[in-house]
Design a protein around this motif. Structure first.
Motif, PDB file in Angstrom:
ATOM      1  N   SER A  14       0.866  -1.182   0.000  1.00  0.00           N
ATOM      2  CA  SER A  14       0.000   0.000   0.000  1.00  0.00           C
ATOM      3  C   SER A  14       0.896   1.222   0.000  1.00  0.00           C
ATOM      4  O   SER A  14       2.100   1.119   0.269  1.00  0.00           O
ATOM      5  N   CYS A  41      -0.842  -0.092  -5.952  1.00  0.00           N
ATOM      6  CA  CYS A  41       0.156   0.990  -5.927  1.00  0.00           C
ATOM      7  C   CYS A  41       1.510   0.559  -6.478  1.00  0.00           C
ATOM      8  O   CYS A  41       2.470   1.336  -6.411  1.00  0.00           O
ATOM      9  N   GLU A 270      -6.778   2.590   3.467  1.00  0.00           N
ATOM     10  CA  GLU A 270      -6.164   2.014   2.269  1.00  0.00           C
ATOM     11  C   GLU A 270      -6.720   0.620   1.954  1.00  0.00           C
ATOM     12  O   GLU A 270      -6.406   0.042   0.915  1.00  0.00           O
TER      13      GLU A 270
END
Length: 305
Positions: A14, A41, A270
């Protein structure tokens, strides 16, 4: 003197996890980092790694952190249909892989799907970090230790002729823990079970890797991995207390010592649809990851080598 490898798992899990690990890299506190390539990500933080690395005190070795437990598949969904849901997100557990490993009916089918995913995740890594560098492999949640997984990995390495210098073998010594008996009550019982199970699989994995290593492949360095029994609790006090014993055990067996930390914490906001493993999510969100980050930042130059 044994060689020490201060290692961080879960880069690109993340944004916040990656930022915590970058903090350790900027301070020159890590020798190596494992990179997840199938999380949202990944590309952004692979690019950030590449932009920043020239300014760091040391350049870490990078490892492909093979992930079959969460995130979106890197292979085409139809190639990994037993491993993912209809949207292509992994929805299996370590226990599923364990069960398939002993299933005559499913072994070959699952191995084929794992091979497709291993190749796809490896190619994503090579796209961002270069096709010429020797590859290193390990597995998220140590899945690479299951024979069905390491056979799939070895076959991909041979078929794709990937120049490979390292495959993590999770083999953690017990004797140093015995020498520090007062610490025993501070470890989770489930981690002892993991230690025993992974050490059992390590016996066959070491023999298999060496026996099936092609002539053009680098020899896998003999190693111990420290960080199973203390997983999620690698704090400064316990690391300092056990480090001399772990180093001696590795030195006596002529092995390098990889010290595994998880210094990156996931933030609650997240946690999207790619995080499907509830038990793992508790670990990702735990404040213990911040404690492990502090432990990494406290390491001295002589410990880093």
């Amino acid at each position: 003197m044994c060689r020490l490898d201060i290692h961080a798992d879960d880069y690109a899990l993340s944004p916040n996890t990656s930022e915590d690990i970058l903090q350790c890299l900027r301070a020159g506190k890590l020798n190596s980092v494992s990179v997840l390539t199938n999380m949202t990500c990944y590309r952004a933080y692979a690019e950030k790694f590449q932009r920043e690395k020239a300014a760091w005190p040391r350049l870490p070795l990078l490892t492909v952190h093979l992930n079959f437990i969460e995130g979106h598949c890197a292979a085409r969904p139809e190639e990994v249909r037993h491993l993912t849901d209809k949207q292509g997100y992994f929805n299996i557990t370590w226990g599923d892989l364990f069960r398939w490993n002993y299933s005559p009916k499913m072994f070959m089918t699952i191995k084929k799907e794992l091979k497709a995913e291993i190749k796809a995740q490896t190619e994503l890594f090579r796209e961002q970090f270069g096709e010429d560098m020797p590859l290193r492999f390990d597995g998220h949640q140590h899945t690479q230790m299951l024979p069905i997984c390491y056979w799939a990995l070895l076959e991909v390495i041979v078929e794709q002729r990937y120049r490979t210098e390292y495959i993590r073998i999770t083999k953690e010594p017990i004797l140093p823990y015995i020498k520090r008996l007062p610490l025993w009550k501070s470890y989770k019982g489930i981690n002892w079970i993991k230690n025993l199970l992974l050490n059992f699989y390590a016996l066959g994995m070491e023999r298999t890797i060496e026996k099936n290593r092609p002539s053009w492949q680098a020899e896998n360095p003999p190693m111990f991995l420290w960080g199973v029994v203390m997983s999620g609790h690698m704090n400064t006090e316990r690391v300092e207390a056990l480090l001399p014993y772990m180093k001696k055990q590795a030195q006596d067996r002529s092995r390098c010592l990889e010290i595994l930390f998880h210094p990156g914490r996931l933030l609650a906001d997240e946690m999207g649809e790619e995080f499907v493993n509830r038990d793992a999510n508790k670990f990702y969100l735990s404040e213990n990851r911040q404690i492990e980050c502090k432990a990494v930042m406290s390491l001295l130059a002589e410990e880093l080598g």
